[in-house]
Design an enzyme around this catalytic site. Structure first.
Site, PDB file in Angstrom:
ATOM      1  N   THR A  59       0.829  -1.206   0.000  1.00 58.97           N
ATOM      2  CA  THR A  59       0.000   0.000   0.000  1.00 58.97           C
ATOM      3  C   THR A  59       0.864   1.258   0.000  1.00 58.97           C
ATOM      4  O   THR A  59       0.567   2.221  -0.710  1.00 58.97           O
ATOM      5  CB  THR A  59      -0.954   0.006   1.206  1.00 58.97           C
ATOM      6  OG1 THR A  59      -1.700  -1.213   1.200  1.00 58.97           O
ATOM      7  CG2 THR A  59      -1.914   1.174   1.151  1.00 58.97           C
ATOM      8  N   CYS A  60       1.931   1.253   0.781  1.00 57.05           N
ATOM      9  CA  CYS A  60       2.812   2.426   0.831  1.00 57.05           C
ATOM     10  C   CYS A  60       3.466   2.651  -0.529  1.00 57.05           C
ATOM     11  O   CYS A  60       3.525   3.785  -1.025  1.00 57.05           O
ATOM     12  CB  CYS A  60       3.878   2.239   1.911  1.00 57.05           C
ATOM     13  SG  CYS A  60       3.216   2.003   3.565  1.00 57.05           S
TER      14      CYS A  60
END
Length: 165
Positions: A59-60
């Site tokens: 996600t990052c």
């Protein structure tokens, strides 16, 4: 203190994000070239602070890729991607991914950015890392948008952050 979740399990941050209309706190972060960066280095520019736990998570990494794609189209705006990852890891990621339109900054040395902006995770398996947030500043350093992502594995609301500009 904000309550967020990590895969549905409640965790807390050390405080609450800066209030809309407040002056952003100065910071002292480390670039991938090991230079020191402060808020003053971006004076006169709009700033998107894309803050996350680690660029080594899906996600990052997706948030960095998404803002990298958008950043080239933004006028007088810098996108700063901030985590506690070492600058070497941030640089490796950008090199491997062809990331050139955002600036990676690290809070590894002291964690003061996370504490001052009250977004450090206080408990749970990611304690002491940054929670996933977006903070947008105008050209004067005033906070004009914030988002504390409620579920840390979810992506931020890119559209709303960009709309705030």
């Amino acid at each position: 203190m904000a309550t967020i979740t990590l895969k549905g399990n409640e965790i807390q941050t050390v405080g609450s994000l800066p209030k809309i209309g407040s002056k952003a706190s100065d910071f002292n972060l480390v670039g991938t070239d090991l230079s020191r960066k402060t808020l003053a280095d971006y004076s006169g520019k709009k700033i998107i602070l894309n803050i996350f736990p680690s660029v080594d998570t899906g996600t990052c990494a997706a948030s960095v890729r998404n803002f990298n794609k958008q950043a080239s189209q933004l006028e007088n705006t810098k996108v700063l991607c901030i985590s506690r990852d070492l600058p070497f890891a941030q640089g490796r990621f950008c090199g491997a991914e062809g990331i050139e339109n955002v600036e990676m900054l690290s809070d590894y040395a002291t964690g003061d950015f996370g504490k001052n902006y009250e977004l450090t995770i206080a408990n749970g398996p990611l304690a002491q890392l940054h929670s996933r947030c977006i903070i947008v500043l105008d050209e004067t350093g005033k906070v004009i948008y914030t988002e504390q992502v409620p579920e840390i594995v979810d992506e931020p609301n890119y559209e709303q952050a960009l709309k705030a500009l």
